[in-house]
Scaffold this motif. Structure first.
Motif, PDB file in Angstrom:
ATOM      1  N   ASN A  82       0.804  -1.220   0.000  1.00 10.43           N
ATOM      2  CA  ASN A  82       0.000   0.000   0.000  1.00 10.43           C
ATOM      3  C   ASN A  82       0.835   1.266   0.000  1.00 10.43           C
ATOM      4  OD1 ASN A  82      -1.751  -2.056   1.934  1.00 10.43           O
ATOM      5  ND2 ASN A  82      -2.899  -1.025   0.332  1.00 10.43           N
ATOM      6  N   GLN A  83       2.038   1.196   0.548  1.00 13.74           N
ATOM      7  CA  GLN A  83       2.888   2.381   0.641  1.00 13.74           C
ATOM      8  C   GLN A  83       4.289   2.067   0.160  1.00 13.74           C
ATOM      9  OE1 GLN A  83       1.995   5.534   1.813  1.00 13.74           O
ATOM     10  NE2 GLN A  83      -0.079   4.734   1.862  1.00 13.74           N
ATOM     11  N   ARG A 126      -0.854  -1.973  11.748  1.00  8.80           N
ATOM     12  CA  ARG A 126      -1.112  -1.965  10.301  1.00  8.80           C
ATOM     13  C   ARG A 126      -0.774  -0.578   9.745  1.00  8.80           C
ATOM     14  NH1 ARG A 126      -4.931  -6.354   8.622  1.00  8.80           N
ATOM     15  NH2 ARG A 126      -5.114  -7.660  10.479  1.00  8.80           N
ATOM     16  N   VAL A 127       0.356  -0.483   9.088  1.00  9.35           N
ATOM     17  CA  VAL A 127       0.869   0.798   8.600  1.00  9.35           C
ATOM     18  C   VAL A 127       0.082   1.228   7.358  1.00  9.35           C
ATOM     19  CG1 VAL A 127       2.887   1.995   7.685  1.00  9.35           C
ATOM     20  CG2 VAL A 127       3.146   0.341   9.551  1.00  9.35           C
ATOM     21  N   ASN A 128      -0.479   2.444   7.409  1.00 10.67           N
ATOM     22  CA  ASN A 128      -1.226   2.954   6.262  1.00 10.67           C
ATOM     23  C   ASN A 128      -0.679   4.268   5.720  1.00 10.67           C
ATOM     24  OD1 ASN A 128      -2.184   4.802   8.168  1.00 10.67           O
ATOM     25  ND2 ASN A 128      -4.086   3.663   8.495  1.00 10.67           N
ATOM     26  N   SER A 129       0.431   4.743   6.284  1.00  5.89           N
ATOM     27  CA  SER A 129       1.046   5.981   5.806  1.00  5.89           C
ATOM     28  C   SER A 129       2.516   5.985   6.189  1.00  5.89           C
ATOM     29  CB  SER A 129       0.332   7.175   6.437  1.00  5.89           C
ATOM     30  OG  SER A 129       0.907   8.383   6.001  1.00  5.89           O
ATOM     31  N   VAL A 130       3.362   6.413   5.254  1.00  3.39           N
ATOM     32  CA  VAL A 130       4.811   6.481   5.488  1.00  3.39           C
ATOM     33  C   VAL A 130       5.331   7.772   4.871  1.00  3.39           C
ATOM     34  CG1 VAL A 130       7.051   5.413   5.012  1.00  3.39           C
ATOM     35  CG2 VAL A 130       5.057   3.972   5.339  1.00  3.39           C
ATOM     36  N   MET A 139      11.610   9.488  10.132  1.00  5.89           N
ATOM     37  CA  MET A 139      10.627   8.748   9.357  1.00  5.89           C
ATOM     38  C   MET A 139       9.384   8.623  10.231  1.00  5.89           C
ATOM     39  SD  MET A 139      10.684   4.844   7.878  1.00  5.89           S
ATOM     40  CE  MET A 139      10.683   4.110   9.518  1.00  5.89           C
ATOM     41  N   ALA A 140       8.222   8.852   9.638  1.00  2.00           N
ATOM     42  CA  ALA A 140       6.961   8.724  10.365  1.00  2.00           C
ATOM     43  C   ALA A 140       6.108   7.645   9.718  1.00  2.00           C
ATOM     44  CB  ALA A 140       6.209  10.054  10.363  1.00  2.00           C
ATOM     45  N   LEU A 141       5.490   6.834  10.564  1.00  2.00           N
ATOM     46  CA  LEU A 141       4.546   5.810  10.119  1.00  2.00           C
ATOM     47  C   LEU A 141       3.207   6.102  10.772  1.00  2.00           C
ATOM     48  CD1 LEU A 141       6.612   2.518  10.711  1.00  2.00           C
ATOM     49  CD2 LEU A 141       6.488   3.889   8.633  1.00  2.00           C
ATOM     50  N   GLY A 142       2.137   6.092   9.984  1.00  2.00           N
ATOM     51  CA  GLY A 142       0.793   6.178  10.532  1.00  2.00           C
ATOM     52  C   GLY A 142       0.186   4.790  10.507  1.00  2.00           C
ATOM     53  N   ASN A 143      -0.661   4.477  11.504  1.00  2.00           N
ATOM     54  CA  ASN A 143      -1.227   3.131  11.529  1.00  2.00           C
ATOM     55  C   ASN A 143      -2.734   3.130  11.762  1.00  2.00           C
ATOM     56  OD1 ASN A 143      -1.701   3.255  14.350  1.00  2.00           O
ATOM     57  ND2 ASN A 143       0.286   2.342  14.807  1.00  2.00           N
ATOM     58  N   ASN A 144      -3.304   1.938  11.758  1.00  2.00           N
ATOM     59  CA  ASN A 144      -4.748   1.764  11.874  1.00  2.00           C
ATOM     60  C   ASN A 144      -5.291   2.060  13.266  1.00  2.00           C
ATOM     61  OD1 ASN A 144      -3.425  -0.596  12.901  1.00  2.00           O
ATOM     62  ND2 ASN A 144      -5.337  -1.732  12.720  1.00  2.00           N
ATOM     63  N   ARG A 145      -4.426   2.346  14.197  1.00  2.00           N
ATOM     64  CA  ARG A 145      -4.859   2.666  15.559  1.00  2.00           C
ATOM     65  C   ARG A 145      -4.888   4.177  15.792  1.00  2.00           C
ATOM     66  NH1 ARG A 145      -3.306  -2.226  19.220  1.00  2.00           N
ATOM     67  NH2 ARG A 145      -4.019  -3.853  17.813  1.00  2.00           N
ATOM     68  N   GLY A 146      -4.707   4.939  14.723  1.00  2.00           N
ATOM     69  CA  GLY A 146      -4.728   6.393  14.839  1.00  2.00           C
ATOM     70  C   GLY A 146      -3.450   6.977  15.411  1.00  2.00           C
TER      71      GLY A 146
END
Length: 159
Positions: A82-83, A126-130, A139-146
């Protein structure tokens, strides 16, 4: 400038932004359905729904073959990519899939090897943004837990 897009059947289109026309298209090797693309000054990374990331040198793609072979095939993730994101220097490619817990990997350039220490024993969910900071120091990772997870990359002195 150029723009890269995915099409049906794993095709990748190379667009000329000056003329707004498709200059070239090719089939991403082994890809059934493309899911993510990233480009730096030397490579195109193409992710697929099968969890494969193919790396193509831009110089080889300039030769306009319809079936180029990737310079590297990365099989470290097993679900849809996805990323894909290169850091500002092009020395790291971050890859992730939001379909599986802790499915995130970092690939080093020019060695094209996976960093074995990431994510290590850390839970990134679950990483949905990098993304990377402009200087590559973070480096920043966004995940499904907000949550946004921030990592300091000590090799890069600039933030």
């Amino acid at each position: 400038g150029q723009l890269y897009t995915h099409g049906d059947g794993g095709e990748v289109y190379v667009w000329d932004m000056n003329t707004r026309t498709c200059r070239h298209k090719f089939v991403d090797d082994g890809c059934i359905s493309g899911s993510s693309l990233a480009v730096n000054s030397n490579y195109l990374a193409a992710g697929s729904s099968e969890g494969v990331v193919n790396l193509y040198s831009l110089s080889s793609l300039a030769q306009s073959t319809t079936n180029p072979k990737p310079d590297k095939v990365v099989l470290n993730l097993t679900t849809q990519i996805n990323q894909l994101r290169f850091n500002p220097t092009g020395e790291i490619l971050a890859m992730s899939s939001e379909l599986k817990e802790n499915a995130a990997k970092l690939l080093h350039f020019p060695s094209m090897t996976i960093f074995q220490n990431f994510p290590g024993d850390q839970t990134v969910h679950r990483v949905n943004s990098v993304t990377f900071s402009p200087g590559g120091g973070y480096m920043a990772l966004g995940n499904n837990r907000g949550k946004a997870l921030l990592y300091r990359l000590n090799h890069y002195k600039d933030y």
